[in-house]
Design a protein around this motif. Structure first.
Motif, mmCIF file in Angstrom:
data_model
loop_
_atom_site.group_PDB
_atom_site.id
_atom_site.type_symbol
_atom_site.label_atom_id
_atom_site.label_comp_id
_atom_site.label_asym_id
_atom_site.label_seq_id
_atom_site.Cartn_x
_atom_site.Cartn_y
_atom_site.Cartn_z
ATOM 1 N N ILE A 244 0.851 -1.194 0.000
ATOM 2 C CA ILE A 244 0.000 0.000 0.000
ATOM 3 C C ILE A 244 0.881 1.237 0.000
ATOM 4 O O ILE A 244 2.079 1.173 0.335
ATOM 5 N N GLU A 245 0.293 2.377 -0.361
ATOM 6 C CA GLU A 245 1.013 3.641 -0.385
ATOM 7 C C GLU A 245 1.231 4.158 1.035
ATOM 8 O O GLU A 245 0.438 3.895 1.951
ATOM 9 N N GLY A 246 2.336 4.873 1.230
ATOM 10 C CA GLY A 246 2.592 5.477 2.524
ATOM 11 C C GLY A 246 1.516 6.477 2.896
ATOM 12 O O GLY A 246 1.087 7.268 2.050
ATOM 13 N N GLY A 247 1.042 6.457 4.131
ATOM 14 C CA GLY A 247 -0.033 7.346 4.558
ATOM 15 C C GLY A 247 -1.419 6.777 4.341
ATOM 16 O O GLY A 247 -2.408 7.343 4.831
ATOM 17 N N TYR A 299 -13.711 -6.940 10.536
ATOM 18 C CA TYR A 299 -12.582 -6.235 9.945
ATOM 19 C C TYR A 299 -11.328 -6.356 10.807
ATOM 20 O O TYR A 299 -11.404 -6.400 12.037
ATOM 21 N N ILE A 300 -10.197 -6.365 10.129
ATOM 22 C CA ILE A 300 -8.914 -6.089 10.761
ATOM 23 C C ILE A 300 -8.439 -4.763 10.154
ATOM 24 O O ILE A 300 -8.162 -4.685 8.956
ATOM 25 N N TYR A 301 -8.380 -3.737 10.969
ATOM 26 C CA TYR A 301 -8.168 -2.363 10.497
ATOM 27 C C TYR A 301 -6.714 -1.970 10.733
ATOM 28 O O TYR A 301 -6.222 -2.001 11.860
ATOM 29 N N LEU A 302 -6.016 -1.596 9.676
ATOM 30 C CA LEU A 302 -4.637 -1.114 9.750
ATOM 31 C C LEU A 302 -4.670 0.399 9.511
ATOM 32 O O LEU A 302 -4.821 0.859 8.375
ATOM 33 N N ASP A 303 -4.548 1.157 10.572
ATOM 34 C CA ASP A 303 -4.727 2.606 10.512
ATOM 35 C C ASP A 303 -3.399 3.304 10.237
ATOM 36 O O ASP A 303 -2.558 3.448 11.124
ATOM 37 N N LYS A 304 -3.195 3.691 8.988
ATOM 38 C CA LYS A 304 -2.018 4.447 8.549
ATOM 39 C C LYS A 304 -0.730 3.841 9.141
ATOM 40 O O LYS A 304 -0.020 4.478 9.938
ATOM 41 N N PRO A 305 -0.387 2.633 8.760
ATOM 42 C CA PRO A 305 0.858 2.030 9.274
ATOM 43 C C PRO A 305 2.069 2.852 8.847
ATOM 44 O O PRO A 305 2.034 3.608 7.870
ATOM 45 N N GLU A 306 3.165 2.712 9.588
ATOM 46 C CA GLU A 306 4.346 3.551 9.391
ATOM 47 C C GLU A 306 4.924 3.373 7.989
ATOM 48 O O GLU A 306 5.179 2.240 7.555
ATOM 49 N N PRO A 307 5.127 4.455 7.259
ATOM 50 C CA PRO A 307 5.687 4.368 5.903
ATOM 51 C C PRO A 307 7.085 3.742 5.915
ATOM 52 O O PRO A 307 7.867 3.934 6.852
ATOM 53 N N GLY A 308 7.391 3.006 4.857
ATOM 54 C CA GLY A 308 8.696 2.374 4.732
ATOM 55 C C GLY A 308 8.852 1.121 5.567
ATOM 56 O O GLY A 308 9.956 0.555 5.630
ATOM 57 N N LYS A 309 7.803 0.668 6.203
ATOM 58 C CA LYS A 309 7.860 -0.520 7.045
ATOM 59 C C LYS A 309 6.971 -1.614 6.463
ATOM 60 O O LYS A 309 6.173 -1.377 5.553
ATOM 61 N N ASP A 330 3.453 -4.480 2.804
ATOM 62 C CA ASP A 330 4.554 -3.522 2.684
ATOM 63 C C ASP A 330 3.979 -2.113 2.506
ATOM 64 O O ASP A 330 3.097 -1.889 1.668
ATOM 65 N N VAL A 331 4.480 -1.185 3.296
ATOM 66 C CA VAL A 331 4.019 0.208 3.215
ATOM 67 C C VAL A 331 5.116 1.027 2.535
ATOM 68 O O VAL A 331 6.249 1.100 3.035
ATOM 69 N N LYS A 332 4.800 1.643 1.417
ATOM 70 C CA LYS A 332 5.794 2.411 0.682
ATOM 71 C C LYS A 332 6.185 3.666 1.463
ATOM 72 O O LYS A 332 5.396 4.174 2.267
ATOM 73 N N PRO A 333 7.403 4.181 1.215
ATOM 74 C CA PRO A 333 7.787 5.460 1.842
ATOM 75 C C PRO A 333 6.873 6.582 1.356
ATOM 76 O O PRO A 333 6.274 6.510 0.274
ATOM 77 N N LEU A 334 6.759 7.615 2.160
ATOM 78 C CA LEU A 334 5.937 8.760 1.755
ATOM 79 C C LEU A 334 6.534 9.425 0.515
ATOM 80 O O LEU A 334 7.766 9.450 0.342
ATOM 81 N N PRO A 335 5.689 9.967 -0.375
ATOM 82 C CA PRO A 335 6.215 10.655 -1.571
ATOM 83 C C PRO A 335 7.152 11.795 -1.173
ATOM 84 O O PRO A 335 6.865 12.568 -0.257
ATOM 85 N N GLY A 336 8.304 11.877 -1.845
ATOM 86 C CA GLY A 336 9.265 12.930 -1.570
ATOM 87 C C GLY A 336 10.234 12.603 -0.464
ATOM 88 O O GLY A 336 11.164 13.371 -0.200
ATOM 89 N N GLN A 337 10.043 11.495 0.209
ATOM 90 C CA GLN A 337 10.992 11.126 1.261
ATOM 91 C C GLN A 337 12.211 10.492 0.619
ATOM 92 O O GLN A 337 12.111 9.458 -0.012
#
Length: 577
Positions: A244-247, A299-309, A330-337
């Motif tokens: 998923i995308e970061g954020g 549901y299993i809810y994943l609330d904005k998991p840490e980017p890059g993790k 996998d959570v992608k890094p935030l854009p511009g990081q």
């Protein structure tokens, strides 16, 4: 335990469906303490066939799990009539159900297999569990009530009365993963095989769910109302790796309707447990409330998991906790990081963990060293106590010797003996305070003791050094030899012994030091005689020294027999290393 408050329709084979009323209902309820629990209705699991060549059976279980005809646990039994079956749960009952006989009793003109003529046998993984037994000799299931009812399904089924159904309880079974239960039937009159089937327990994990990713700052209810259906992966066996995308946030969505679906081709997700991060602190999906046949989702809810993790979600069934489905998101890094920031963060994390591990290891070493020091002090205190007990023991024996000289009317000899004993006592008290002395010093002390004993008893003393080493450079526990030598002189060299002789021999065997004390006295049976006080103290001292110096053990062995003298060998292992 879920109590599903509904009755399941009897599974009817294709050949009999057109003739049998759809209102025939089979109810299975739990029995507690011999009393039927009317609200504790469980899943009707089993294979019911109107064929004259098949034996119908039920597999009721407290996990509310079904019987399947394929190892993927997806094929409904109403479309096939196999002899190989599969389950996910480990514990279940096995009950034979005379369905053909029941159909005939209701007016059907069909042949059927009469249980009065049948015997059965069970085996688990090829190992016999129950040998040939008449089916009709069996009793009802003690844990489950099986009953018939006839009702209009448009009415409340819970109010329908039931009558006990004829069935025969073959036993309770518990299968591990990969185990297989084989059941065979034969005609008890001709002994001819008539039918067989098997039930195997296979791996089952929760892998039917919707994975939904979304970007939203709305509250939970708004997400369900507006976001949940915008981007979804269709229900079905899922991959176990998502991105998923970061954020962004994500759901793993499980359909409650499919969890408790009866005979469909989609596996039921009943009894799901999950953990996030590590496979521990498991939680039940949907909470602890009983869930009925309702439309909805869990549901299993994943609330904005840490980017890059990466986030790990672990899924399992309560009825098969040994099998776990690991899902990675996998959570992608935030854009511009920048990528180098992520790398630096990773390096800093590794360094921090390394420093933490070193600190923990140092603290552990400090605690271990403190424990060892406390243990060392305890052992040294106990050794000092035992050494202190040797001195009174020697003094007691010496006073007996003085008393004997006085009775012999030899006051000058008694006076000189007292002087010699006092000098010797001062010597052993000084040595007893030391942890180790040289072997030469120890032998010097023992020779003084032997000289004291020779003043009141006649015997010959011989010393042999077969080691060749400098005895002054070899460490030795003080006064370790004294009780052994005393035992030989006082108890072995009796007046009846001709030419009484005591011999002390020092030998070296590679890195081992050996001290042997031998006498030609009366000897004794070592299997009968209990060691005296002095030798008992010596055994305790050796045990404590061995505990303090585990790499340099001391072994004491005594060989003796009546009339053949006694030899005590003290072997100090690795003492010369």
């Amino acid at each position: 335990m879920k109590k599903i408050t509904l009755l399941l329709f009897l599974l009817i084979p294709m050949a009999a469906r057109g003739q049998y009323s759809a209102n025939g209902i089979l109810a299975i309820k739990e029995i507690h303490g011999g009393v039927v629990c009317d609200s504790c209705i469980v899943t009707m699991a089993g294979n019911v066939s109107g064929s004259a060549e098949k034996v119908s059976f039920l597999t009721p279980n407290l996990d509310n799990q079904f019987l399947y005809s394929d190892p993927s646990l997806t094929r409904e039994l109403s479309t096939v009539d196999p002899s190989k079956f599969f389950v996910a749960m480990g514990r279940f009952s096995l009950d034979f159900y005379p369905y053909g006989k029941i159909l005939v009793g209701r007016g059907e003109q069909i042949p059927y297999m009469d249980f009065k003529d049948l015997q059965f046998r069970t085996a688990v993984n090829g190992k016999l569990k129950n040998d040939w037994t008449d089916i009709v000799s069996l009793k009802n299931d003690p844990d489950f009530y099986i009953g018939h009812a006839s009702a209009d399904i448009r009415h409340e089924i819970k109010d329908v009365e039931t009558t006990p159904a004829e069935h025969y309880h073959a036993g309770k079974f518990e299968l591990l993963l990969g185990d297989s239960l084989n059941v065979a039937f034969r005609n008890k009159n001709t002994l001819a095989d008539v039918y067989h089937f098997s039930i195997a327990r296979v791996r089952s994990v929760p892998d039917y769910f919707n994975f939904v990713e979304f970007s939203s700052d709305k509250n939970f209810q708004d997400i369900l109302n507006t976001e949940i259906n915008k981007a979804r992966t269709e229900q079905g066996p899922q991959a176990n790796h998502f991105e998923i995308e970061g954020g962004h946030s994500a759901f793993l969505r499980f359909s409650n309707n499919e969890q408790y679906y009866f005979f469909g081709k989609i596996p039921r997700n009943s009894g799901i447990e999950y953990a996030i991060g590590k496979p521990e602190n498991w939680q039940r999906l949907g909470g602890s409330e009983d869930i009925k046949f309702t439309q909805g989702y869990s549901y299993i809810y994943l609330d904005k998991p840490e980017p890059g993790k990466a986030v790990k979600v672990y899924l399992r069934y309560a009825h098969q906790r040994e099998s776990v489905n690991e899902v990675t998101i996998d959570v992608k890094p935030l854009p511009g990081q920048p990528g180098w920031i992520t790398l630096v963060q990773w390096i800093l994390g590794v360094v921090t963990l390394a420093l933490l591990a070193i600190s923990i290891q140092k603290q552990r070493h400090k605690r271990q060293l403190a424990r060892l020091n406390r243990k060392k002090n305890e052992i040294e205190n106990q050794l000092q106590l035992l050494s202190g007990q040797l001195n009174p023991h020697f003094l007691f024996n010496s006073l007996n010797a003085v008393q004997s000289l006085i009775r012999q009317n030899a006051p000058e000899a008694a006076n000189q003996y007292i002087t010699d004993v006092a000098t010797f006592m001062r010597t052993i008290m000084d040595s007893g305070r030391k942890e180790l002395v040289s072997l030469a010093e120890e032998l010097g002390i023992e020779e003084k003791y032997i000289a004291l004993e020779q003043k009141r008893k006649t015997f010959t003393y011989t010393f042999r050094n077969e080691c060749g080493n400098d005895l002054g450079s070899i460490d030795f526990p003080p006064l370790l030899l004294q009780p052994v030598i005393e035992n030989s002189i006082r108890h072995g060299l009796a007046e009846s012994v001709r030419n009484p002789t005591l011999t002390v021999t020092i030998r070296c065997d590679a890195s081992d030091l050996i001290v042997a004390i031998a006498d030609n006295g009366i000897g004794y049976d070592t299997s009968v005689k209990v060691p005296g006080h002095g030798l008992s103290l010596t055994g305790k001292r050796i045990a404590l020294i061995n505990e303090k110096l585990p790499a340099m053990q001391i072994v004491l062995q005594t060989k003796s027999s009546p009339g053949s003298g006694t030899t005590t060998e003290i072997r100090l292992l690795k003492w010369l290393s």
